[in-house]
Design a protein around this motif. Structure first.
Motif, PDB file in Angstrom:
ATOM      1  N   LEU A   1       0.837  -1.202   0.000  1.00 34.47           N
ATOM      2  CA  LEU A   1       0.000   0.000   0.000  1.00 34.47           C
ATOM      3  C   LEU A   1       0.872   1.252   0.000  1.00 34.47           C
ATOM      4  O   LEU A   1       0.674   2.156  -0.804  1.00 34.47           O
ATOM      5  CB  LEU A   1      -0.929  -0.012   1.219  1.00 34.47           C
ATOM      6  CG  LEU A   1      -1.942   1.125   1.242  1.00 34.47           C
ATOM      7  CD1 LEU A   1      -2.936   0.989   0.097  1.00 34.47           C
ATOM      8  CD2 LEU A   1      -2.676   1.159   2.579  1.00 34.47           C
ATOM      9  N   SER A   2       1.866   1.289   0.903  1.00 32.19           N
ATOM     10  CA  SER A   2       2.744   2.466   0.953  1.00 32.19           C
ATOM     11  C   SER A   2       3.487   2.625  -0.359  1.00 32.19           C
ATOM     12  O   SER A   2       3.648   3.738  -0.869  1.00 32.19           O
ATOM     13  CB  SER A   2       3.763   2.334   2.080  1.00 32.19           C
ATOM     14  OG  SER A   2       3.141   1.895   3.241  1.00 32.19           O
ATOM     15  N   ALA A   3       3.935   1.483  -0.914  1.00 35.84           N
ATOM     16  CA  ALA A   3       4.659   1.547  -2.176  1.00 35.84           C
ATOM     17  C   ALA A   3       3.762   2.164  -3.238  1.00 35.84           C
ATOM     18  O   ALA A   3       4.188   3.019  -4.016  1.00 35.84           O
ATOM     19  CB  ALA A   3       5.101   0.154  -2.605  1.00 35.84           C
ATOM     20  N   PHE A   4       2.524   1.759  -3.213  1.00 42.48           N
ATOM     21  CA  PHE A   4       1.590   2.281  -4.210  1.00 42.48           C
ATOM     22  C   PHE A   4       1.377   3.780  -3.996  1.00 42.48           C
ATOM     23  O   PHE A   4       1.476   4.575  -4.925  1.00 42.48           O
ATOM     24  CB  PHE A   4       0.259   1.541  -4.126  1.00 42.48           C
ATOM     25  CG  PHE A   4      -0.792   2.134  -5.004  1.00 42.48           C
ATOM     26  CD1 PHE A   4      -0.738   1.964  -6.382  1.00 42.48           C
ATOM     27  CD2 PHE A   4      -1.813   2.903  -4.472  1.00 42.48           C
ATOM     28  CE1 PHE A   4      -1.688   2.527  -7.200  1.00 42.48           C
ATOM     29  CE2 PHE A   4      -2.771   3.473  -5.289  1.00 42.48           C
ATOM     30  CZ  PHE A   4      -2.710   3.284  -6.654  1.00 42.48           C
ATOM     31  N   ILE A   5       1.100   4.152  -2.743  1.00 46.72           N
ATOM     32  CA  ILE A   5       0.778   5.558  -2.464  1.00 46.72           C
ATOM     33  C   ILE A   5       1.973   6.458  -2.742  1.00 46.72           C
ATOM     34  O   ILE A   5       1.865   7.453  -3.462  1.00 46.72           O
ATOM     35  CB  ILE A   5       0.302   5.726  -1.013  1.00 46.72           C
ATOM     36  CG1 ILE A   5      -1.073   5.053  -0.863  1.00 46.72           C
ATOM     37  CG2 ILE A   5       0.182   7.205  -0.653  1.00 46.72           C
ATOM     38  CD1 ILE A   5      -1.646   5.119   0.507  1.00 46.72           C
ATOM     39  N   TYR A   6       3.151   6.080  -2.210  1.00 47.70           N
ATOM     40  CA  TYR A   6       4.302   6.985  -2.364  1.00 47.70           C
ATOM     41  C   TYR A   6       4.987   6.808  -3.708  1.00 47.70           C
ATOM     42  O   TYR A   6       5.509   7.756  -4.270  1.00 47.70           O
ATOM     43  CB  TYR A   6       5.289   6.778  -1.217  1.00 47.70           C
ATOM     44  CG  TYR A   6       4.679   7.188   0.101  1.00 47.70           C
ATOM     45  CD1 TYR A   6       4.484   8.546   0.372  1.00 47.70           C
ATOM     46  CD2 TYR A   6       4.282   6.251   1.037  1.00 47.70           C
ATOM     47  CE1 TYR A   6       3.889   8.936   1.558  1.00 47.70           C
ATOM     48  CE2 TYR A   6       3.694   6.639   2.217  1.00 47.70           C
ATOM     49  CZ  TYR A   6       3.493   7.988   2.477  1.00 47.70           C
ATOM     50  OH  TYR A   6       2.909   8.377   3.629  1.00 47.70           O
ATOM     51  N   GLY A   7       4.971   5.587  -4.221  1.00 49.18           N
ATOM     52  CA  GLY A   7       5.721   5.306  -5.432  1.00 49.18           C
ATOM     53  C   GLY A   7       4.979   5.697  -6.700  1.00 49.18           C
ATOM     54  O   GLY A   7       5.585   6.092  -7.684  1.00 49.18           O
ATOM     55  N   ARG A   8       3.660   5.572  -6.680  1.00 51.21           N
ATOM     56  CA  ARG A   8       2.925   5.863  -7.915  1.00 51.21           C
ATOM     57  C   ARG A   8       1.956   7.023  -7.728  1.00 51.21           C
ATOM     58  O   ARG A   8       2.000   8.024  -8.429  1.00 51.21           O
ATOM     59  CB  ARG A   8       2.080   4.644  -8.327  1.00 51.21           C
ATOM     60  CG  ARG A   8       2.859   3.604  -9.021  1.00 51.21           C
ATOM     61  CD  ARG A   8       1.948   2.415  -9.279  1.00 51.21           C
ATOM     62  NE  ARG A   8       2.717   1.331  -9.852  1.00 51.21           N
ATOM     63  CZ  ARG A   8       2.850   1.149 -11.156  1.00 51.21           C
ATOM     64  NH1 ARG A   8       2.257   1.955 -11.996  1.00 51.21           N
ATOM     65  NH2 ARG A   8       3.573   0.153 -11.619  1.00 51.21           N
TER      66      ARG A   8
END
Lengths: 284, 496
Positions: free
Chosen positions: B167-174
């Motif tokens: 989830l964090s990867a999605f929010i911060y990364g994309r």
């Protein structure tokens, strides 16, 4: 946050159902002027409410098919239908009845009107319309579509698609008049009352467009009521409603329809309309 | 920009030139078959009345005007909100071909037709209007957000510490990379939703369109003119009244002031699904008897008749009309764009053109076609021009911002050179992408023009609804949606 809104919307809608179930609701679309629908028909609702001693509400609709759907789903229990839409609605709601019609609706008629640029010959008292462009009114209209189509096909002996070069649906009687006046279509079919009123008020240039044929008479608009009203609003409600409609004498209220008065009617009055609709394939 | 180098023949014709030539070829073929007869008329009396109406607009002729304005905003707002709630999760699984196909199908059906379907189930109710906006918008959001998120740069994703949860990867990364674009898109869709909301008035929702359509149809032009002016102002002033912070105020108000919602009746929904949508000969028959030979052959006859008499003629008319409108949109956009580019024009002209664009894209095509029909007669021509004017207004609006953001090196001096050799080549791929996306929209919009009598698929759908033949209407809608899905697929293949 948003989810709570939805939830509260759900809850609110539950409350509104309770409020609605005790209300007698009707709808009406007049064949002429549709401006200020709510203001005009809320007066009718007030009159009905006063006379019937129940809460009465008016719902505005845009088309006959929307009126039929509302009637079928019991969203309205009473509707002012055109000849055809009444037949369609009563076919969908078993036990529903035509209870009153306008005085004029006993012998309604349609006109065929033509642009001045075309010189249409008549044969056997019927204009020869082959290869002209032609417009009906709205698709579900009795006086602007159903009856004209029937009379034309009967007199000229073939389906309208084979008679006219181009067929349109203007969507409205006053539109039919202005389109034939402007020559967008050469010939058109129109409700006689709308035409007569427009001529009277000087809204149409009669040097540009004129009546070329007048149809035989047929029954048209009527009040149709749901089967279950006696259960929901007390025994004898239907009878009382009929009397109240017929007893409507206020010129202001009657002008909304516009009719001079209402008289009793019954389902069998509309058998000719049903036969015609079946003949031209508009109902199965 | 992909360039196809071939040894044979036309290697000097570039990729976009080929696509453009193909487009123009298709348009000319369709134009040849289109019914573009101009019928000599005397429109001046009626056009005079319309002109009078706009010169003397009567803002007091409409009952419950404020309610109509408010409900137009409120349906749009609630439709968009629900659309976002459904669209976001769908965007995340949009890679799945089944989800993409379902979304394409939902998108392909015009809001008006969704509303006509929901009308049968929920009646004249706010739910009908809101769902009719929310559903197709959700499907559009799903596609666009998924496209936007695809474009997110990867470098942040790679630089996240090991073991970062998904989830964090999605929010911060994309997500955070694309957030401004997503907000921009939502803002643009809100404008579209206002238009949709108004148009739903045409079939009975209590929005501006309810009164607008009656006024024009019945020739009350002072009222119609006033309503149209209000509508254009409403859309033109969005950025003043729709600041994100106000939304927290509008949303609860929108819900609170919804018109009363009648009870949802399970029986009606069931009747719709189990009776209304069946071909007439199957209605009321027990399920097992459906497969009797004579019933089956009757169903076959019914479908055959519908397909040969309505689906095919409607589909051909729809495609011909849509291609002609697309060609004209292409030309008009290219002609209008320089007038909207800062590089080419002084500020005054840009301002005037902004107003022209606003009017072009705010006017419902339906009304444009309606006025043009008075001038040109009842052929396909008014519909073609109306669609082209509306869509080129939108295209120019979207393209002008990009054209202004192209940085021009000082070495290019004359304006026209810069425009032709730098701006246009820079924008062209995006322009074509947008144009093909508009093609899908144009096909959908031909539906509405069907309601004023151009014999597109929309005309037949409308006829079936008005003759209370829901099964016929649904069969036509399935074909309509199928056509859109195919067009969408082909357009994507062609562009990538």
């Amino acid at each position: 946050m948003k989810r709570t809104h939805l939830l509260s919307a759900g809850l609110l809608s539950l409350f509104s159902t309770f409020a609605l179930s005790a209300t007698f609701t009707f709808t009406a679309i007049p064949d002429a002027d549709e401006s200020n629908l709510r203001t005009r028909f809320e007066k009718v609702a007030d009159y009905l409410s006063e006379q019937l001693d129940v809460e009465v509400k008016y719902i505005p609709v845009k088309s006959y098919s929307a009126a039929i759907t509302a009637f079928r789903n019991n969203q309205v229990q009473l509707a002012w239908f055109g000849g055809l839409s009444g037949v369609q609605a009563r076919g969908l709601v078993p036990g529903s009845e035509a209870i009153a019609q306008g005085f004029e609706d006993q012998y309604f008629k349609s006109y065929l009107i033509a642009n001045h640029s075309v010189d249409i010959k008549s044969f056997d008292d019927f204009p020869v319309l082959n290869n002209y462009t032609f417009t009906f009114g709205s698709k579900g209209s009795t006086s602007g579509r159903l009856m004209p189509q029937f009379f034309i096909e009967k007199n000229l002996g073939k389906p309208v698609e084979q008679i006219f070069k181009r067929i349109g649906f203007s969507g409205d009687h006053s539109r039919t008049i202005s389109q034939v006046e402007a020559g967008v279509y050469q010939v058109g079919a129109v409700n006689y009352k709308v035409w007569d009123t427009a001529v009277e008020k000087g809204q149409v240039d009669t040097s540009k467009v004129k009546v070329i044929w007048e149809s035989p008479t047929y029954p048209d608009y009527q009040w149709t009521v749901h089967s279950g009203v006696d259960n929901d609003f007390g025994a004898g409600f239907k009878e009382k409603l009929t009397q109240v409609l017929i007893g409507m004498t206020d010129k202001d209220l009657l002008a909304s329809f516009p009719r001079s008065s209402f008289i009793p009617a019954k389902n069998s009055d509309y058998q000719p309309i049903e036969r015609v609709a079946k003949t031209i394939g508009m109902i199965d | 920009m992909p360039r196809t180098m071939t040894f044979a023949g036309f290697s000097f014709v570039g990729h976009w030139q080929k696509i453009t030539l193909l487009l123009l070829l298709m348009v000319s073929v369709c134009w040849f078959f289109a019914d573009t007869e101009v019928i000599a008329l005397e429109p001046w009396i009626e056009l005079g009345r319309m002109g009078q109406g706009f010169i003397h607009p009567n803002f007091f002729a409409t009952e419950y005007l404020f309610e109509a304005l408010w409900q137009t905003i409120s349906f749009a707002l609630l439709g968009i909100t629900l659309g976002l709630l459904l669209g976001f999760p769908l965007a995340l699984c949009y890679q799945h071909p089944l989800i993409a196909a379902i979304c394409a199908f939902i998108r392909a059906i015009h809001e008006i037709f969704w509303a006509l379907i929901f009308l049968q189930i929920f009646g004249l109710s706010a739910i009908t209007g809101i769902l009719a906006i929310a559903l197709p918008y959700a499907a559009t959001f799903a596609r666009i957000f998924s496209d936007i998120l695809q474009q997110a740069p990867r470098h942040t994703l790679f630089s996240l510490p090991k073991g970062t949860d998904k989830l964090s990867a999605f929010i911060y990364g994309r997500w955070m990379h694309m957030y401004p674009q997503i907000v921009d898109y939502i803002r643009y869709r809100f404008e579209c939703a206002l238009r949709s909301s108004a148009v739903l008035g045409f079939i009975g929702m209590p929005t501006l369109g309810f009164y607008l359509e009656s006024a024009f149809r019945q020739g009350h032009y002072e009222q119609g003119g006033a309503l149209l002016i209000l509508f254009v102002l409403l859309i033109g002033s969005i950025r003043f009244w729709a600041k994100p912070i106000f939304l927290w105020l509008y949303l609860p108000l929108a819900i609170y002031f919804l018109p009363p919602i009648p009870a949802i009746d399970g029986q009606i929904i069931w009747r719709f699904l189990s009776v209304d949508i069946l071909p007439p000969m199957l209605q009321g028959q027990p399920f097992l008897s459906w497969f009797d030979i004579d019933i089956l052959s009757k169903v076959f006859d019914w479908a055959y008749k519908l397909i040969t008499q309505q689906v095919f003629p409607g589909m051909i008319a729809t495609l011909v009309l849509a291609f002609c409108a697309l060609g004209l949109t292409y030309l008009l956009t290219l002609i209008l764009l320089p007038f909207n580019t800062r590089l080419m024009m002084p500020k005054v002209i840009i301002l005037i053109m902004r107003a022209v664009n606003l009017i072009l894209r705010s006017l419902p095509e339906y009304l444009l076609a309606f006025v043009l029909m008075m001038l040109l007669g009842p052929s396909m021509l008014p519909a073609i021009i109306a669609l082209a004017l509306h869509n080129s207004g939108l295209m120019v609006f979207l393209m002008a911002r990009q054209a202004d953001s192209v940085t021009v090196p000082l070495t290019y001096q004359p304006r026209i050179d810069q425009y032709s050799y730098l701006v246009i080549p820079n924008l062209y791929p995006h322009f074509m992408g947008l144009l093909f996306y508009r093609f899908e929209v144009i096909i959908r919009e031909t539906a509405i023009l069907g309601m004023i009598g151009v014999m597109t698929l929309g005309f037949y759908v409308d006829s079936n609804f008005s003759e209370i033949r829901f099964s016929g209407a649904l069969l036509l809608l399935v074909f309509t949606a199928g056509l859109n899905v195919i067009v969408d697929y082909l357009a994507r293949r062609l562009l990538h």
